[in-house]
Design an enzyme around this catalytic site. Structure first.
Site, PDB file in Angstrom:
ATOM      1  N   LYS A 197      47.513  52.757  62.452  1.00  0.00           N
ATOM      2  CA  LYS A 197      47.780  51.425  62.825  1.00  0.00           C
ATOM      3  C   LYS A 197      46.244  50.673  63.117  1.00  0.00           C
ATOM      4  O   LYS A 197      45.579  51.520  63.930  1.00  0.00           O
ATOM      5  CB  LYS A 197      48.834  51.396  64.045  1.00  0.00           C
ATOM      6  N   LYS A 225      48.646  36.246  28.583  1.00  0.00           N
ATOM      7  CA  LYS A 225      49.324  37.344  28.748  1.00  0.00           C
ATOM      8  C   LYS A 225      50.264  37.913  27.623  1.00  0.00           C
ATOM      9  O   LYS A 225      50.959  38.819  27.442  1.00  0.00           O
ATOM     10  CB  LYS A 225      50.309  37.271  30.012  1.00  0.00           C
ATOM     11  N   ASP A 230      48.799  39.309  43.806  1.00  0.00           N
ATOM     12  CA  ASP A 230      47.599  39.468  43.012  1.00  0.00           C
ATOM     13  C   ASP A 230      46.549  40.411  43.635  1.00  0.00           C
ATOM     14  O   ASP A 230      45.457  40.891  43.095  1.00  0.00           O
ATOM     15  CB  ASP A 230      47.093  37.938  42.835  1.00  0.00           C
ATOM     16  N   LYS A 258      49.565  30.789  30.628  1.00  0.00           N
ATOM     17  CA  LYS A 258      49.793  32.126  30.995  1.00  0.00           C
ATOM     18  C   LYS A 258      50.771  32.774  29.563  1.00  0.00           C
ATOM     19  O   LYS A 258      50.517  34.003  29.507  1.00  0.00           O
ATOM     20  CB  LYS A 258      50.958  32.240  32.060  1.00  0.00           C
ATOM     21  N   PHE A 304      57.633  34.826  34.161  1.00  0.00           N
ATOM     22  CA  PHE A 304      57.838  33.656  34.855  1.00  0.00           C
ATOM     23  C   PHE A 304      56.263  32.987  35.486  1.00  0.00           C
ATOM     24  O   PHE A 304      55.432  33.793  35.504  1.00  0.00           O
ATOM     25  CB  PHE A 304      58.620  33.779  36.106  1.00  0.00           C
ATOM     26  N   ASN A 339      54.803  37.888  49.861  1.00  0.00           N
ATOM     27  CA  ASN A 339      54.998  36.535  49.529  1.00  0.00           C
ATOM     28  C   ASN A 339      56.319  36.099  49.852  1.00  0.00           C
ATOM     29  O   ASN A 339      57.417  37.086  49.956  1.00  0.00           O
ATOM     30  CB  ASN A 339      54.906  36.103  48.234  1.00  0.00           C
TER      31      ASN A 339
HETATM   32  N1  CTP Z   1      52.540  38.886  36.997  1.00  0.00           N
HETATM   33  C1  CTP Z   1      52.322  40.338  36.815  1.00  0.00           C
HETATM   34  N2  CTP Z   1      51.392  41.055  37.451  1.00  0.00           N
HETATM   35  C2  CTP Z   1      50.562  40.345  38.359  1.00  0.00           C
HETATM   36  C3  CTP Z   1      50.710  38.953  38.650  1.00  0.00           C
HETATM   37  C4  CTP Z   1      51.806  38.580  37.945  1.00  0.00           C
HETATM   38  O1  CTP Z   1      52.933  40.852  36.004  1.00  0.00           O
HETATM   39  N3  CTP Z   1      49.782  41.322  39.136  1.00  0.00           N
HETATM   40  C5  CTP Z   1      53.438  38.339  36.231  1.00  0.00           C
HETATM   41  C6  CTP Z   1      54.688  37.748  37.034  1.00  0.00           C
HETATM   42  O2  CTP Z   1      55.664  38.555  37.365  1.00  0.00           O
HETATM   43  C7  CTP Z   1      54.882  36.458  36.091  1.00  0.00           C
HETATM   44  C8  CTP Z   1      53.831  36.072  35.490  1.00  0.00           C
HETATM   45  O3  CTP Z   1      52.768  37.154  35.649  1.00  0.00           O
HETATM   46  O4  CTP Z   1      56.038  36.733  35.265  1.00  0.00           O
HETATM   47  C9  CTP Z   1      53.178  35.132  36.172  1.00  0.00           C
HETATM   48  O5  CTP Z   1      52.757  35.202  37.543  1.00  0.00           O
HETATM   49  P1  CTP Z   1      52.427  34.161  38.693  1.00  0.00           P
HETATM   50  O6  CTP Z   1      52.454  34.442  39.957  1.00  0.00           O
HETATM   51  O7  CTP Z   1      53.142  32.871  38.222  1.00  0.00           O
HETATM   52  O8  CTP Z   1      50.972  33.810  38.200  1.00  0.00           O
HETATM   53  P2  CTP Z   1      49.661  34.596  38.207  1.00  0.00           P
HETATM   54  O9  CTP Z   1      49.656  35.352  36.765  1.00  0.00           O
HETATM   55  O10 CTP Z   1      49.692  35.654  39.183  1.00  0.00           O
HETATM   56  O11 CTP Z   1      48.244  33.720  38.087  1.00  0.00           O
HETATM   57  P3  CTP Z   1      48.087  32.746  39.191  1.00  0.00           P
HETATM   58  O12 CTP Z   1      48.239  33.406  40.211  1.00  0.00           O
HETATM   59  O13 CTP Z   1      46.622  32.297  38.920  1.00  0.00           O
HETATM   60  O14 CTP Z   1      48.835  31.817  39.092  1.00  0.00           O
END
Ligand code: CTP
Length: 401
Positions: free
Chosen positions: A289, A341, A279, A337, A323, A210
């Site tokens: 490859k 979490k 995610d 969240k 975050f 990302n």
């Molecule tokens: N996070 C994490 N592990 C993951 C995904 C997210 O620890 N696999 C943590 C991020 O570091 C951040 C928080 O969860 O502190 C929220 O991440 P964000 O990308 O905003 O959201 P997601 O939990 O991934 O949810 P969504 O994709 O549905 O917004």
């Protein structure tokens, strides 16, 4: 040590007020931000203009003279201060403080502040030795006030004895001592910050990732370090240099990041999850490859472990700060969240705008916490924002007076 520290000087009315002007001058020369508050009687000795010129800030005297309609001055100043010094403190001031009286700007602010308060008494030697004054000093010491004892010498009233306001130079060195690193709020604490994106390999030459630049996470690590923490930065692949003094652990995938953080978790006091963790990852990561074969193809993805959620489940003493990178309904998702979490704070980040979020040097965020706590921050450089965020959190958690 003093640079950029916020020092609130409360001046009450005694002949030693002139020395307080020298104190402001020395503190500002050392780089501190100084704001001055005077009692009415202090203004009889030295005009507010002297303090205004020396501090380059407005001087506060009247509780009801609100200079900014958007803020309540005595609360703003009470919260702003990293250290409050009452110098000179008259016998009358000690009496009021010892009894919780709040009938002017100085005494009201002193009740409102959670910062450390130092009191530097100055008065006639017999007044200083009077049982009532001694009683008040004892009571204030029990309440947590600290005293800069007056020195001995010729007093303005002609007596020789204890009662002279301590010399400004000596007070400045005490302030320097106070702000020495061992007095930093995170001294002795271990802070683990995760930052940057993760890479989820498709094959040896391709990956999913990302747009995270890592800047906000690196700023959080730098802030933790500045505030005295033993700081560990678990970082995905980024183009920026780690802050000096921070221990860097470089990782690639979400799985690597999870393992690295779990290794540090038991001994961590604070964990900041600023990383933009993928995610999903490809179900199969090819060892060779991938060759093009078809017009259409698909990669099967599976969920990665949610690291923050895992940390929330395992949480014991740790303070967990996450975050939320969102493009819409930012606060609603952030609050969700926080609960899901089991985090203590979520920093909600609107990544849909180019002036903030991923890649930008500045950021505009809202901090949300338990019991409906919410605080927004105007746009500012990520380094400054990180300090502001830690300051709010540590003060709210009672980890920084
Ligand atoms: N996070 C994490 N592990 C993951 C995904 C997210 O620890 N696999 C943590 C991020 O570091 C951040 C928080 O969860 O502190 C929220 O991440 P964000 O990308 O905003 O959201 P997601 O939990 O991934 O949810 P969504 O994709 O549905 O917004």
């Amino acid at each position: 040590m003093i640079a950029n520290k916020n020092i609130l000087l409360c001046v009450s009315g005694g002949i030693a007020v002139y020395k307080a002007v020298a104190l402001v001058s020395k503190l500002t020369q050392a780089g501190a931000h100084v704001k001055v508050m005077m009692t009415e009687s202090a203004t009889r000795f030295v005009t507010p203009l002297s303090f205004q010129v020396m501090s380059k800030n407005d001087v506060y005297i009247d509780t009801f003279d609100e200079k900014d309609s958007g803020a309540i001055a005595h609360i703003e100043l009470a919260d702003w201060a990293n250290l409050v010094i009452v110098a000179p403190a008259t016998a009358n001031m000690l009496g009021k403080l010892a009894n919780g009286i709040a009938d002017d700007m100085v005494t009201t602010t002193l009740l409102a502040t959670t910062a450390k308060v130092w009191v530097a008494p100055a008065m006639n030697v017999h007044m200083y030795n009077h049982p009532a004054v001694k009683r008040n000093i004892e009571r204030l010491a029990k309440d947590g006030y600290e005293f800069i004892e007056p020195s001995e010498g010729i007093l303005a009233c002609g007596y020789v004895g204890k009662g002279r306001l301590e010399e400004p130079g000596k007070i400045v060195s005490l302030v320097e001592q106070f702000f020495k690193p061992e007095n930093l709020p995170l001294k002795g604490k271990k802070v683990v910050v995760s930052a940057g994106p993760t890479r989820e390999r498709i094959d040896p030459v391709r990956y999913l990732t990302n747009f995270s630049s890592g800047k906000m996470g690196y700023a959080m690590a730098a802030a933790a370090q500045k505030l005295g923490a033993d700081t560990i930065l678990v970082s995905g692949p980024v183009e920026i240099t780690p802050p000096a003094g921070v221990k860097l652990i470089s990782v690639e995938s979400a799985e690597d990041m999870l393992k690295a953080i779990l290794k540090e978790y038991d001994h961590a006091d604070i964990v900041v999850k600023a990383a933009a963790v993928a995610d999903y990852r490809p179900e199969i990561s090819l060892s060779q490859k991938m060759k093009k074969q078809f017009d259409h193809t698909a990669i099967e993805l599976v969920r990665t472990t949610d690291i923050l959620l895992t940390l929330g489940e395992l949480k014991q003493h740790q303070l967990l700060i996450g975050f939320a990178a969102e493009t819409n309904d930012v606060l609603e998702y952030a609050k969700g969240k926080l609960i899901k979490k089991n985090a203590d704070y979520i920093i909600a980040n609107d990544v849909s705008k180019s002036d903030r979020g991923f890649g930008a040097d500045s950021n505009t965020v809202t901090l949300v916490g338990k019991e409906g706590f919410q605080q927004s921050y105007e746009s500012m450089p990520k380094d400054n924002l990180a300090i502001e965020l830690f300051t709010t959190i540590l003060k709210r958690e009672g980890m920084w007076q």
